[in-house]
Design a protein around this motif. Structure first.
Motif, PDB file in Angstrom:
ATOM      1  N   CYS A  55       0.870  -1.257   0.061  1.00  0.00           N
ATOM      2  CA  CYS A  55      -0.062  -0.053  -0.546  1.00  0.00           C
ATOM      3  C   CYS A  55       0.720   1.120   0.162  1.00  0.00           C
ATOM      4  O   CYS A  55       2.006   1.696   1.237  1.00  0.00           O
ATOM      5  CB  CYS A  55      -0.896   0.261   1.442  1.00  0.00           C
ATOM      6  SG  CYS A  55      -2.239   1.339   1.364  1.00  0.00           S
ATOM      7  N   ARG A  56       0.615   1.967  -0.845  1.00  0.00           N
ATOM      8  CA  ARG A  56       1.241   3.313  -0.908  1.00  0.00           C
ATOM      9  C   ARG A  56       0.995   3.892   0.290  1.00  0.00           C
ATOM     10  O   ARG A  56       1.847   4.745   0.488  1.00  0.00           O
ATOM     11  CB  ARG A  56       1.419   3.980  -2.361  1.00  0.00           C
ATOM     12  CG  ARG A  56       2.054   5.204  -2.823  1.00  0.00           C
ATOM     13  CD  ARG A  56       2.078   5.684  -4.608  1.00  0.00           C
ATOM     14  NE  ARG A  56       0.728   5.723  -4.169  1.00  0.00           N
ATOM     15  CZ  ARG A  56       0.169   6.334  -5.635  1.00  0.00           C
ATOM     16  NH1 ARG A  56       0.807   6.391  -6.593  1.00  0.00           N
ATOM     17  NH2 ARG A  56      -1.179   6.372  -5.882  1.00  0.00           N
ATOM     18  N   GLU A  57       0.311   4.587   0.223  1.00  0.00           N
ATOM     19  CA  GLU A  57      -0.570   5.470   1.537  1.00  0.00           C
ATOM     20  C   GLU A  57      -0.171   4.821   2.517  1.00  0.00           C
ATOM     21  O   GLU A  57       0.798   5.904   3.291  1.00  0.00           O
ATOM     22  CB  GLU A  57      -2.067   5.890   1.251  1.00  0.00           C
ATOM     23  CG  GLU A  57      -2.246   6.096   0.257  1.00  0.00           C
ATOM     24  CD  GLU A  57      -1.880   7.686  -0.395  1.00  0.00           C
ATOM     25  OE1 GLU A  57      -1.270   8.834   1.280  1.00  0.00           O
ATOM     26  OE2 GLU A  57      -1.150   7.904  -1.310  1.00  0.00           O
ATOM     27  N   CYS A  58      -0.501   3.536   3.128  1.00  0.00           N
ATOM     28  CA  CYS A  58       0.357   3.191   4.127  1.00  0.00           C
ATOM     29  C   CYS A  58       1.995   3.109   4.121  1.00  0.00           C
ATOM     30  O   CYS A  58       2.451   3.359   5.708  1.00  0.00           O
ATOM     31  CB  CYS A  58      -0.356   1.602   4.158  1.00  0.00           C
ATOM     32  SG  CYS A  58      -1.302   1.409   4.850  1.00  0.00           S
ATOM     33  N   THR A  59       2.812   3.510   3.246  1.00  0.00           N
ATOM     34  CA  THR A  59       3.813   2.991   3.718  1.00  0.00           C
ATOM     35  C   THR A  59       4.782   4.413   3.227  1.00  0.00           C
ATOM     36  O   THR A  59       5.081   5.095   3.825  1.00  0.00           O
ATOM     37  CB  THR A  59       4.865   2.649   2.088  1.00  0.00           C
ATOM     38  OG1 THR A  59       4.761   1.684   1.601  1.00  0.00           O
ATOM     39  CG2 THR A  59       6.484   2.353   1.528  1.00  0.00           C
ATOM     40  N   LYS A  60       3.786   5.799   2.937  1.00  0.00           N
ATOM     41  CA  LYS A  60       3.651   6.864   2.912  1.00  0.00           C
ATOM     42  C   LYS A  60       4.243   7.553   4.492  1.00  0.00           C
ATOM     43  O   LYS A  60       5.003   7.819   5.324  1.00  0.00           O
ATOM     44  CB  LYS A  60       3.012   7.796   2.475  1.00  0.00           C
ATOM     45  CG  LYS A  60       3.549   8.036   1.174  1.00  0.00           C
ATOM     46  CD  LYS A  60       2.817   8.954   0.465  1.00  0.00           C
ATOM     47  CE  LYS A  60       2.713   8.932  -1.244  1.00  0.00           C
ATOM     48  NZ  LYS A  60       2.398   9.586  -2.212  1.00  0.00           N
ATOM     49  N   GLN A  61       2.835   6.517   5.333  1.00  0.00           N
ATOM     50  CA  GLN A  61       1.953   7.358   7.100  1.00  0.00           C
ATOM     51  C   GLN A  61       3.480   6.599   7.777  1.00  0.00           C
ATOM     52  O   GLN A  61       3.756   6.965   8.601  1.00  0.00           O
ATOM     53  CB  GLN A  61       1.176   6.364   6.921  1.00  0.00           C
ATOM     54  CG  GLN A  61       0.140   6.681   6.223  1.00  0.00           C
ATOM     55  CD  GLN A  61      -1.358   6.183   6.893  1.00  0.00           C
ATOM     56  OE1 GLN A  61      -1.979   5.783   7.121  1.00  0.00           O
ATOM     57  NE2 GLN A  61      -2.421   7.064   5.803  1.00  0.00           N
ATOM     58  N   ALA A  62       4.206   5.489   6.815  1.00  0.00           N
ATOM     59  CA  ALA A  62       4.952   4.587   7.639  1.00  0.00           C
ATOM     60  C   ALA A  62       6.935   4.683   6.953  1.00  0.00           C
ATOM     61  O   ALA A  62       7.681   4.933   7.519  1.00  0.00           O
ATOM     62  CB  ALA A  62       5.626   3.080   7.328  1.00  0.00           C
ATOM     63  N   GLU A  63       6.588   6.898   6.746  1.00  0.00           N
ATOM     64  CA  GLU A  63       7.404   6.839   6.288  1.00  0.00           C
ATOM     65  C   GLU A  63       8.787   6.306   5.500  1.00  0.00           C
ATOM     66  O   GLU A  63       9.976   6.529   5.787  1.00  0.00           O
ATOM     67  CB  GLU A  63       8.706   7.348   7.601  1.00  0.00           C
ATOM     68  CG  GLU A  63       7.916   8.541   8.941  1.00  0.00           C
ATOM     69  CD  GLU A  63       8.389   8.663  10.913  1.00  0.00           C
ATOM     70  OE1 GLU A  63       9.377   8.348   9.865  1.00  0.00           O
ATOM     71  OE2 GLU A  63       7.729   9.831  11.029  1.00  0.00           O
ATOM     72  N   THR A  67       5.041  -1.432   3.466  1.00  0.00           N
ATOM     73  CA  THR A  67       3.962  -1.504   4.344  1.00  0.00           C
ATOM     74  C   THR A  67       2.777  -2.174   3.322  1.00  0.00           C
ATOM     75  O   THR A  67       2.674  -1.769   2.372  1.00  0.00           O
ATOM     76  CB  THR A  67       3.551  -0.450   5.407  1.00  0.00           C
ATOM     77  OG1 THR A  67       4.295   0.272   5.509  1.00  0.00           O
ATOM     78  CG2 THR A  67       2.469  -0.686   5.904  1.00  0.00           C
ATOM     79  N   SER A  69      -1.003  -4.254   3.445  1.00  0.00           N
ATOM     80  CA  SER A  69      -2.382  -3.970   4.303  1.00  0.00           C
ATOM     81  C   SER A  69      -3.775  -4.702   3.619  1.00  0.00           C
ATOM     82  O   SER A  69      -3.428  -4.880   2.296  1.00  0.00           O
ATOM     83  CB  SER A  69      -2.222  -2.654   4.696  1.00  0.00           C
ATOM     84  OG  SER A  69      -2.785  -2.006   2.870  1.00  0.00           O
TER      85      SER A  69
END
Length: 278
Positions: A55-63, A67, A69
């Protein structure tokens, strides 16, 4: 190679000769011989699938840390075309070995895709995104046609009923066999088998060897919508082909020379004359 003493003490011929089948073997054999309906195939095609993927968005949130999902993968029909061709999977390749699937797929004379359509209004398929598809991408946004034209007029979300009008069959195994076909014309079914064409009843249209299914949308079958109206010859020169000009083409002249000793003229329909091999 076994030591003779081990075989003498441990090997029991009575026990070794008995084979116990796991219950999954019986279930697998039943599944292999059980027929499946076309509607079941379509339902399986559009069934939601739960996946755990990147997940690209989850990876951004995980800095930036990679990630994954849970995701739901959905596949639906966007709209219904005037003619629908379904290819049944009759051949399968696994580990470099190809073989034919003999599972029977049952199908009816009618088909409805209503439950397979994506959510949305009846005009959601009419979008400007697909205008000027025959032009380069850099020219599409500048087209005046793009601003006034919307969607594919051949597609429909209101009419989802289809009528079977043709079936192609494959008889035999992988790498060999024989192809035949059945066609519905003017309310009568015909079987095409090499040089033999004969009429059959609707009940005699078999399904166990079906390979390709041809369906026509209800409005096309009834004549309410004509294929020439759905696919107009825009941008093409209208009119009949010039037969005399075709005869003068290099390939036609060469073919005539090769077959001149074996060809003759026969009367065709309407008094026309056609070149035929005799």
């Amino acid at each position: 190679d076994w030591d003779a003493l081990v075989l003498q003490q441990q090997y029991k011929e009575k026990f070794a000769g008995h084979v116990h089948d796991h219950e999954s073997v019986t279930l697998a054999n039943l599944e292999r011989k059980t027929s499946i309906s076309l509607q079941q195939c379509l339902s399986s095609l559009v069934k939601d699938e739960n996946l755990t993927v990147y997940c690209r968005e989850c990876t951004k949130q995980a800095e930036g840390e990679f990630t994954e999902s849970p995701h739901v993968k959905s596949l639906r029909f966007w709209a219904c075309p005037p003619l629908l061709v379904l290819q049944l999977k009759r051949f399968h390749t696994r580990c470099g070995v190809a073989y034919k699937l003999f599972n029977e797929v049952t199908f009816g004379q009618s088909l409805n895709l209503k439950d397979c359509l994506c959510d949305g209004t009846n005009d959601c398929h009419r979008t400007r995104a697909f205008v000027d598809w025959h032009r380069p991408l850099r020219e599409r946004s500048m087209s005046d046609e793009m601003r006034r034209w919307a969607g594919f007029p051949s597609l429909s979300r209101e009419i989802t009923d289809y009528k079977l009008y043709g079936v192609v069959y494959h008889i035999g195994g992988m790498g060999s066999g024989h192809y035949t076909a059945c066609i519905l014309h003017d309310g009568q079914w015909y079987c095409f088998n090499d040089d033999r064409v004969y009429t059959i009843s609707e009940e005699d249209v078999p399904g166990h060897n079906a390979y390709l299914l041809f369906y026509a949308r209800a409005d096309v079958v009834s004549g309410e919508m004509d294929l020439e109206d759905l696919f107009p010859n825009e941008g093409r020169q209208a009119g009949c082909a010039d037969i005399e000009q075709i005869k003068k083409s290099p390939w036609a002249v060469d073919m005539h020379r090769l077959t001149s000793s074996k060809t003759g003229l026969s009367a065709g329909l309407g008094g026309d004359r056609f070149c035929s091999v005799s």
